[in-house]
Structure formats: C-alpha cells, structure tokens
Design an enzyme around this catalytic site. Sequence first.
Site, short mmCIF file in Angstrom:
data_model
loop_
_atom_site.label_atom_id
_atom_site.label_comp_id
_atom_site.label_asym_id
_atom_site.label_seq_id
_atom_site.Cartn_x
_atom_site.Cartn_y
_atom_site.Cartn_z
N THR A 164 -6.36 -1.06 10.96
CA THR A 164 -7.00 0.08 10.31
C THR A 164 -7.97 -0.34 9.21
OG1 THR A 164 -5.24 0.33 8.67
CG2 THR A 164 -4.99 1.53 10.75
N CYS A 196 -2.21 -0.63 1.36
CA CYS A 196 -1.35 0.39 0.76
C CYS A 196 -0.33 -0.26 -0.18
CB CYS A 196 -0.58 1.16 1.83
SG CYS A 196 -1.57 1.83 3.16
N CYS A 231 4.05 3.74 0.34
CA CYS A 231 3.12 4.64 1.04
C CYS A 231 3.83 5.39 2.18
CB CYS A 231 1.94 3.85 1.60
SG CYS A 231 0.72 4.89 2.44
N ARG A 249 2.53 6.18 8.40
CA ARG A 249 3.31 5.63 9.51
C ARG A 249 3.36 4.10 9.40
NH1 ARG A 249 1.83 6.54 15.91
NH2 ARG A 249 3.57 5.34 16.80
N ARG A 251 -9.95 -1.78 2.55
CA ARG A 251 -10.26 -0.68 1.64
C ARG A 251 -8.97 0.03 1.22
NH1 ARG A 251 -11.32 1.06 6.77
NH2 ARG A 251 -10.48 3.11 7.37
N CYS A 260 -6.02 2.72 0.53
CA CYS A 260 -5.49 3.90 1.22
C CYS A 260 -5.67 5.14 0.34
CB CYS A 260 -4.01 3.68 1.52
SG CYS A 260 -3.15 5.13 2.16
N CYS A 299 -1.81 7.03 -0.46
CA CYS A 299 -0.91 6.60 -1.54
C CYS A 299 -1.65 6.31 -2.83
CB CYS A 299 -0.10 5.37 -1.11
SG CYS A 299 -1.09 3.89 -0.79
#
Length: 356
Positions: free
Chosen positions: A29, A33, A37, A40, A62, A64, A67
């Site tokens: 992705t 995080c 967080c 999923r 980058r 999240c 969170c």
Amino acid sequence: MMQQDVYWQAVLAHDRGYDDAFVYAVRSTGVYCKASCPSRRPRREHVRFFTQPAEAQEAGFRPCRRCQVNAQAETGNEHQTMVQQLCHYIEAHSDASLSLETLSAEVHLSPTYMQRVFKQVMGITPRQYQHSCRITHLKAQMKEGSAVTSALYEAGFGSSSRLYEQATTQLGMTPGTYRQHGKGMAISYTIVNCPLGRLLVGATEKGLCSVCIGDEDSKLESALYEEYQAATIMRDDETLQQWVNALLQHLTGNQPQLRLPLDVQATAFQRRVWEALQAIPYGETRSYAAIATQLGDAKKARAVAQACASNPVAIAVPCHRVVRGDGSVGGYRWGVERKKQLLAQEAGKEEVVQRG
C-alpha cells in the site's frame, strides 16, 4: 529478528504500548502506521519496521490517515520542545520562587495544561524538577568547600528544616555529612561467592549502597574504600546475610522479584533511569533508546547509558537488562560476559523479550 517478531505481535494485538517504539510500513500500500492502527492487518511478508516515522518517509512510505501517526509524532515533538524550554528556564532560575503562572507564561499555555504536559514528559512536576536543580547546585557548592548555611541559601532554600527532612532521599546523607565526603557514615560489607565470581555487598543502616562483581576481593574492597573514602567501613559477614541471600537466590533464578532497600546518591535523571530499570520484568530487556523515550526524550539514549554505567548497586538495579537497539548486549560495568550470563540465566526462566 527477535525484536521484529515482538513488533509483529504488537501489530497483531493493536498494542498501544508500542505506539512510541516503532512504526510499520506496508509495501503493498505504500503506507506506514503506528502499532495500534485499526486498519486491516497486512501480510507479514509485506511489512517493514522503522523506529521513527521519518525513516519510513525516507524509504518512500506515506503516513496513514486513519491512525494519524504523524499528528501524534508532531504533538509529541512539540511537547518535548516545550518541556526542554521549561527545563532550561528552571535551571537558570532554580534559586527563585517560580509559580505555575510564571512558568506557563514562558510557553504561553495555561498553568494546568503546562503542568500536565511537563509531568507527562518528565515524570515529575516542575516544582520537583526545580527542587532537584537546587539539590544539584547545593551539592556542587558543598563540594567546593562552602559552608552548609551559605550553600543552602545560595541554592535557593529559604530554610534548613525542609532540606534536612528530605536530605536522606536526595543526598543519601545530611548536607553536613555530604560536605565532609561521607564522614560519619557507617558502612558494613561482606564478600561472597556467586555464579558471576565474587560479590561484594555493602550497606548502611538504611539499605544497600554498593553491590559490586569481580574476581579479586582486594580490588572490590579498594573500590569500596575509594568510593566512600571518609566513611567508617568495616567487614561484617553476619548482619548482611539476609540481603546477600536474596541476591544469591535472585542470581540462581529462584527469586525473580527482587526489591531491596537502597541508600544511594543520584541526580534526578539517574533516579528516574534506575526506577525505569527496576520496572523491567525479569526475563525481558529494553534498549537504551526505549528507556530514553519512556522518560520523555528519545535523544537521551547516551545519557541513559551513562546512568546505567554509574549504577552502584548491580543486580538490585538491573542495568544488565538494557541492551542496544540492534539487540546486541552493549557494555556492562562488571564485564560483558557477566551481562550475557545474567541475561542467559533470566532467559532460562522466561524467554528474553526486547521492546524498543
């Protein structure tokens, strides 16, 4: 690998206790995080761990949005900067009367909020920090030969009664005794065999003041006399037997929990570090950086290492449970091999776990 396994378990458990210890990034992705967080859970093979958000960003990930990992980091940095500013101000004005209103005006916050953030970061209140600064100044003055009364007022104490009430916890002795390099103190000691070699245990009537490990009795005794040159020191193999037995039982794994009375001198920072070490569970370790972060300033890992190195009561304050961030054991005042042996002994009772 052990550290990453611990981090992965924290991710699976949404463990908030690790939010300040690391961030995890997901290759599929491109997002990173914090441990708690609610997103999923990713597949393990897609995950990378970083100790700081900046490291994750440098690697091309980058933050999240769910969170808000960066918002938390920025708030923490702002708090630390504010508290550092207050600490410098208190140190420069430790002899003055500093109200919460005066301090809060320095950082443009309300007194209540300022005090709450200060205690969150430092673990003590602004008033307690000022008191520790005064004690430090007082000790420096007395070491230079100043009379107790003049040193007391120069450090900012309005009267001697309050100081003498707290002297045993802040100085380890009364101011007059401290000025005379411990003259009047009575220290008993004994030396016994232990799994690590020879163990010297020294104590005053209040508690342990020295626990040293070595190979030669003469060197252990010389170190004790050097540290407390003006004290009355005598060998006593019977009086200390109860505390010695507790230490030996701990070293053989038969008494994991060890809480013995201590009579040691420490700065405010050393005291906070040693208390953090005593809170590390048997069978676990922490990194120097993790302890520094726990105390409110991740940049003080080296200062934490120095506090560990100056610990005068081995085992009772378990500085052997602090290791480097990469999992290597790091240094130890009593020898790296002894540190490895201690950790191996504790690992035999519980698996050694490193957090941070």
